[in-house]
Design a protein around this motif. Sequence first.
Motif, PDB file in Angstrom:
ATOM      1  N   UNK A 330      17.721 -20.084 -24.339  1.00  0.00           N
ATOM      2  CA  UNK A 330      16.301 -19.532 -24.263  1.00  0.00           C
ATOM      3  C   UNK A 330      16.627 -17.869 -23.980  1.00  0.00           C
ATOM      4  N   UNK A 331      15.725 -16.849 -24.717  1.00  0.00           N
ATOM      5  CA  UNK A 331      15.759 -15.785 -24.486  1.00  0.00           C
ATOM      6  C   UNK A 331      14.384 -15.144 -23.856  1.00  0.00           C
ATOM      7  N   UNK A 341       7.301 -12.780 -18.487  1.00  0.00           N
ATOM      8  CA  UNK A 341       8.401 -12.457 -19.449  1.00  0.00           C
ATOM      9  C   UNK A 341       8.045 -13.486 -20.828  1.00  0.00           C
ATOM     10  N   UNK A 342       8.294 -12.889 -21.883  1.00  0.00           N
ATOM     11  CA  UNK A 342       8.195 -13.410 -23.337  1.00  0.00           C
ATOM     12  C   UNK A 342       9.372 -14.075 -23.360  1.00  0.00           C
ATOM     13  N   UNK A 343       9.367 -15.433 -24.077  1.00  0.00           N
ATOM     14  CA  UNK A 343      10.195 -16.157 -24.144  1.00  0.00           C
ATOM     15  C   UNK A 343      10.399 -17.046 -25.716  1.00  0.00           C
ATOM     16  N   UNK A 408       2.798 -21.432 -30.241  1.00  0.00           N
ATOM     17  CA  UNK A 408       3.739 -21.681 -29.355  1.00  0.00           C
ATOM     18  C   UNK A 408       4.618 -20.520 -28.948  1.00  0.00           C
ATOM     19  N   UNK A 409       4.565 -19.583 -30.006  1.00  0.00           N
ATOM     20  CA  UNK A 409       5.458 -18.200 -29.593  1.00  0.00           C
ATOM     21  C   UNK A 409       4.587 -16.989 -29.003  1.00  0.00           C
ATOM     22  N   UNK A 410       3.138 -17.393 -28.635  1.00  0.00           N
ATOM     23  CA  UNK A 410       2.408 -16.247 -28.266  1.00  0.00           C
ATOM     24  C   UNK A 410       2.797 -15.815 -26.898  1.00  0.00           C
ATOM     25  N   UNK A 411       3.465 -16.258 -26.051  1.00  0.00           N
ATOM     26  CA  UNK A 411       4.070 -15.787 -24.952  1.00  0.00           C
ATOM     27  C   UNK A 411       4.810 -14.741 -24.980  1.00  0.00           C
TER      28      UNK A 411
END
Length: 523
Positions: A330-331, A341-343, A408-411
């Motif tokens: 996880x980054x 934070x975006x992850x 799913x990648x919007x954060x």
Amino acid sequence: MADSKLKKRIVWIITVSVVLILLLLTILQLRAKGYIENYLSKQIPDHIHLTYDQIQVNLIRGSVRLTEVGLDILEKDANFRKAGMSLEAIDLKGIGFHQAIFGNTISIREIRLSKPKTDYYQGERQVKNNGIAATYSSMERTLSIARLSIEDGEFRILEKGRDSIVFSVENLNLSLENLKLDKETIEREIPFSYVDYNLSTGMVFADLGPYEGLTLSDTNIKNKELQLSNLSLKSKYNKTALSCKLDKEHDHIDLKIPELRMVNMDFGFNKERFFLNSSSLALQKPKMEIYRDKLVQDDHKQKKLYSRMLRELPFDLNVSELKINDGYIAYSELVKSGTLPGEIVFADLEATMYNVSNTYENGEKTQIKVMAQLMGEAPIELTWNFDANKENDAFFVSGVVTDFKSESINQFLRSNLRTEAEGDVQELYFTVSGDAISSSGDMKMNYEDFRFTVLKKDRTGVNKLLTFVGNIFTNDGSKTDKQGYRYGEIYAERDNTKSFFNYLWLNVMDGIVNTLTGNGKKE
């Protein structure tokens, strides 16, 4: 009557002989004990202080035992402690006294160190082999030990002046078989030879610098197989505290590896260069979480690509196969204060790497294949190769992503790019070839209803104008070829202050933008 007198005489002769022999052995044993005590008190250099409670000598068994031993080693030119050791006992068994006195070999069947506790004080001056070699080179004798063992030991490296622990090992058990020390071996980096060894430890700790520490619950080496349990490499501080201590960016790391196994391990020195070889290295269920605070000033130091890292290692490495089983990465990045934070997450990660080495011939490549679940749900495959011998760090990467829900990648997009996406990507294929300067490639996508939303600078609302303009140039996936694909080209220039994965991200993002906004046709 005569027979009775003869028997008495024989008994008397035998008795006297036995008494004389015992008396002689007692005298020899006392002299041997005195000789050893004298040697230990007068022949040891002044900067080495040795104490012990008792010394026991048995000439018949060829054994010597010292109990409650203390050893202090001082710097020769300064009166401070360089190292210290305390032991419950030192046992030497099967000493070849005859060979030692009349021959050129000192042979010992076994040396056993019981419960040694050792402290070594780290300083600017390091102990070198030269002084030992110079002393031993004038001697013609060989030291041969069938077995050297350490039982239930402890070892620490301390920082001089602060007594803070740099490295420590608990419950250290080590055995070396057929150890040999002579004029030839003393000149080597490891000043003795051995045939086999076994090692086991309890807890191991290593201070890796101002920000990270490493621990292991136990270590085992047997039959050239290494097993490490519960390896943990993590930051010493929580995320907020770490950011307060930094003057330039540095990742907060939390890495856990329940089991690491290395098979057919071999290590040593080839002349003065260290080498490490293994036929197989496996990491079971590693979990790595990386956090970067982008509010801290960027680190503009040049970052090396992995091929260059391998090429410039200060030792020779050759691992035929490296496997990662059931991994998790996880980054996350914090870009703006007050936002989450975006992850990005890669779950169920399986990886196989071949020829992880800086010793193979030109043209042979390091091969890597990775499979994972992007954001825990979309299958992703990555194939990657490079030749560590190539100075331009040339590489080739291809990847496939399927069944990806862009939401799913919007954060991560919201935090890092001030955008949000909606729509599904059924298939995404890309290939990239490049070097340390630039890269190019191509991409094809099968997607539907794909749209971007551009956020305001504070990320709390939608920038309707930029969103409207952006989506004018973005194809929603309706204009495709007969197989349902749109095509794009890739070109990226590397920022050498960023990592390889940032470089790969630039390539993928350029390909996505070109595929979404271009004519979508295959060139």
